[in-house]
Design a protein around this motif. Structure first.
Motif, PDB file in Angstrom:
ATOM      1  N   GLY A  43       0.981  12.842  -8.447  1.00  0.00           N
ATOM      2  CA  GLY A  43      -0.254  13.032  -7.706  1.00  0.00           C
ATOM      3  C   GLY A  43      -0.995  11.754  -7.378  1.00  0.00           C
ATOM      4  O   GLY A  43      -2.141  11.790  -6.923  1.00  0.00           O
ATOM      5  N   MET A  44      -0.340  10.608  -7.588  1.00  0.00           N
ATOM      6  CA  MET A  44      -0.978   9.321  -7.351  1.00  0.00           C
ATOM      7  C   MET A  44      -0.112   8.458  -6.439  1.00  0.00           C
ATOM      8  O   MET A  44       1.069   8.738  -6.218  1.00  0.00           O
ATOM      9  N   LEU A  45      -0.707   7.413  -5.897  1.00  0.00           N
ATOM     10  CA  LEU A  45      -0.009   6.362  -5.174  1.00  0.00           C
ATOM     11  C   LEU A  45      -0.406   5.029  -5.792  1.00  0.00           C
ATOM     12  O   LEU A  45      -1.523   4.873  -6.306  1.00  0.00           O
ATOM     13  N   ASP A  46       0.507   4.064  -5.730  1.00  0.00           N
ATOM     14  CA  ASP A  46       0.227   2.735  -6.256  1.00  0.00           C
ATOM     15  C   ASP A  46      -0.125   1.772  -5.130  1.00  0.00           C
ATOM     16  O   ASP A  46       0.458   1.832  -4.043  1.00  0.00           O
ATOM     17  N   ILE A  47      -1.064   0.901  -5.406  1.00  0.00           N
ATOM     18  CA  ILE A  47      -1.322  -0.272  -4.582  1.00  0.00           C
ATOM     19  C   ILE A  47      -0.987  -1.463  -5.459  1.00  0.00           C
ATOM     20  O   ILE A  47      -1.584  -1.645  -6.526  1.00  0.00           O
ATOM     21  N   ALA A  57     -11.297  -2.301  -1.697  1.00  0.00           N
ATOM     22  CA  ALA A  57     -10.561  -1.678  -0.593  1.00  0.00           C
ATOM     23  C   ALA A  57      -9.951  -0.352  -1.012  1.00  0.00           C
ATOM     24  O   ALA A  57      -9.954   0.621  -0.244  1.00  0.00           O
ATOM     25  N   ALA A  58      -9.417  -0.282  -2.232  1.00  0.00           N
ATOM     26  CA  ALA A  58      -8.833   0.965  -2.724  1.00  0.00           C
ATOM     27  C   ALA A  58      -9.890   2.058  -2.835  1.00  0.00           C
ATOM     28  O   ALA A  58      -9.675   3.206  -2.412  1.00  0.00           O
ATOM     29  N   ALA A  59     -11.050   1.719  -3.392  1.00  0.00           N
ATOM     30  CA  ALA A  59     -12.115   2.713  -3.557  1.00  0.00           C
ATOM     31  C   ALA A  59     -12.665   3.177  -2.215  1.00  0.00           C
ATOM     32  O   ALA A  59     -12.884   4.373  -1.989  1.00  0.00           O
ATOM     33  N   THR A  93       0.826  -1.208   0.000  1.00  0.00           N
ATOM     34  CA  THR A  93       0.000   0.000   0.000  1.00  0.00           C
ATOM     35  C   THR A  93       0.860   1.257   0.000  1.00  0.00           C
ATOM     36  O   THR A  93       1.999   1.255   0.463  1.00  0.00           O
ATOM     37  N   GLY A  94       0.292   2.340  -0.532  1.00  0.00           N
ATOM     38  CA  GLY A  94       0.913   3.657  -0.443  1.00  0.00           C
ATOM     39  C   GLY A  94       2.280   3.762  -1.085  1.00  0.00           C
ATOM     40  O   GLY A  94       3.164   4.442  -0.558  1.00  0.00           O
ATOM     41  N   ARG A 141       0.642 -10.459 -11.054  1.00  0.00           N
ATOM     42  CA  ARG A 141       0.794  -9.145 -10.443  1.00  0.00           C
ATOM     43  C   ARG A 141      -0.400  -8.253 -10.780  1.00  0.00           C
ATOM     44  O   ARG A 141      -0.978  -8.346 -11.860  1.00  0.00           O
ATOM     45  N   ARG A 142      -0.748  -7.386  -9.826  1.00  0.00           N
ATOM     46  CA  ARG A 142      -1.810  -6.402 -10.035  1.00  0.00           C
ATOM     47  C   ARG A 142      -1.307  -5.027  -9.611  1.00  0.00           C
ATOM     48  O   ARG A 142      -0.454  -4.913  -8.738  1.00  0.00           O
ATOM     49  N   GLN A 143      -1.881  -4.009 -10.205  1.00  0.00           N
ATOM     50  CA  GLN A 143      -1.516  -2.630  -9.857  1.00  0.00           C
ATOM     51  C   GLN A 143      -2.729  -1.725  -9.999  1.00  0.00           C
ATOM     52  O   GLN A 143      -3.443  -1.774 -10.999  1.00  0.00           O
ATOM     53  N   ILE A 144      -2.987  -0.945  -8.944  1.00  0.00           N
ATOM     54  CA  ILE A 144      -4.057   0.059  -8.945  1.00  0.00           C
ATOM     55  C   ILE A 144      -3.440   1.380  -8.516  1.00  0.00           C
ATOM     56  O   ILE A 144      -2.606   1.416  -7.607  1.00  0.00           O
ATOM     57  N   SER A 145      -3.843   2.460  -9.148  1.00  0.00           N
ATOM     58  CA  SER A 145      -3.387   3.788  -8.743  1.00  0.00           C
ATOM     59  C   SER A 145      -4.541   4.543  -8.104  1.00  0.00           C
ATOM     60  O   SER A 145      -5.679   4.483  -8.586  1.00  0.00           O
TER      61      SER A 145
END
Length: 298
Positions: free
Chosen positions: A203-207, A255-257, A193-194, A215-219
């Motif tokens: 202006g973003m962070l990756d999870i 969880a991200a949302a 996280t973070g 692998r997965r990636q959400i910003s």
């Protein structure tokens, strides 16, 4: 300012409620540790057994906190009481967060052993609370015990970027090196996280997440301010959505949302504690909508 009024989210089916033993800090006033996580999990219909490793009047970051650690012998006795009731047969997961001292680690290990013995499908979720922003706030013996004892036993690990560097022995600088460090932990499922690396958008962070399927990636937006307990909240939100279905993509998205919405409203209200209760309709709705969009057949 009041949180935005949103429609009440759809309820989770009753048969998805699960019992979770949550071993972490407890404050009388505030929303860190179990004070936030237990409400989040219960709000999603789960049965929570909060076991406090530390009992404080409020978050010590505010100054003047009263209280202190709960003695390991007392924690062990409380686990004995659960076992005497036969409760471990219903335990679907053990979550550990802030432990405070290495002496609490054997208690976590015993809880995991009892849960798995009574229910082989029970998961151990380790939130390795060590520090953040380049600073450790737990003693070295506890760091070593988390790295050498708890993380190897975990089914799921949820470090932040600083904690990942401590655990893996290398500081990730971009997504590729972060994924490599996550794989080095040897845990089946790792969620980072973070993370702000060289290839994270401004202006973003990756999870980031890895499991045997890849692998997965959400910003997510990087919001101004400090949010004590944000990691505790994310861990609880992830568990709330992951445990019933074991679907990583849907749980990660939800969880991200939900966390983003919770932090957005907290910032708008200008409070020094997460607005978990005041904003509950908003973050529950955001998480459920994101989860259902990810898994429309649900």
């Amino acid at each position: 300012m009041q949180p935005p009024a949103l429609a009440r989210p759809r309820a989770l089916p009753p048969n998805r409620a699960m019992a979770i033993l949550s071993i972490q800090s407890q404050v009388l006033n505030g929303a860190v540790g179990n004070a936030g996580a237990a409400f989040i999990l219960a709000r999603h219909g789960h049965e929570v057994w909060p076991l406090p490793t530390v009992l404080l009047s409020h978050h010590p970051g505010h100054g003047g906190a009263e209280g202190g650690p709960v003695k390991p012998a007392r924690l062990a006795a409380l686990l004995d009481g659960l076992a005497a009731r036969g409760a471990f047969a219903r335990c679907e997961a053990v979550l550990s967060g802030y432990l405070g001292a290495a002496a609490a680690v054997p208690v976590v290990g015993e809880a995991v052993s009892r849960a798995r013995a009574a229910n082989p499908a029970a998961l151990y979720v380790c939130d390795p609370v060590i520090g953040d922003d380049g600073r450790a706030y737990v003693p070295p013996p506890l760091i070593a015990a988390i790295r050498e004892t708890l993380v190897p036993r975990a089914d799921i690990a949820l470090p932040n970027a600083f904690e990942l560097g401590i655990l893996a022995g290398t500081t990730p600088t971009d997504r590729s090196s972060a994924f490599a460090a996550m794989e080095a932990l040897g845990t089946r499922l790792v969620v980072l996280t973070g993370f702000a690396g060289a290839d994270t958008a401004p202006g973003m962070l990756d999870i980031l997440a890895i499991d045997p399927d890849g692998r997965r990636q959400i910003s997510v937006p990087r919001l101004a301010g400090r949010f004590s307990g944000a990691g505790d909240a994310f861990a609880a939100l992830f568990m709330a959505h992951y445990l019933p279905s074991r679907r990583l993509d849907a749980a990660l998205t939800a969880a991200a949302a939900a966390t983003t919405e919770l932090l957005r409203i907290t910032a708008a209200l200008g409070t020094d504690e997460l607005a978990i209760v005041a904003a509950q309709e908003a973050w529950v709705a955001a998480g459920c909508a994101a989860r259902d969009d990810e898994n429309p057949a649900r």
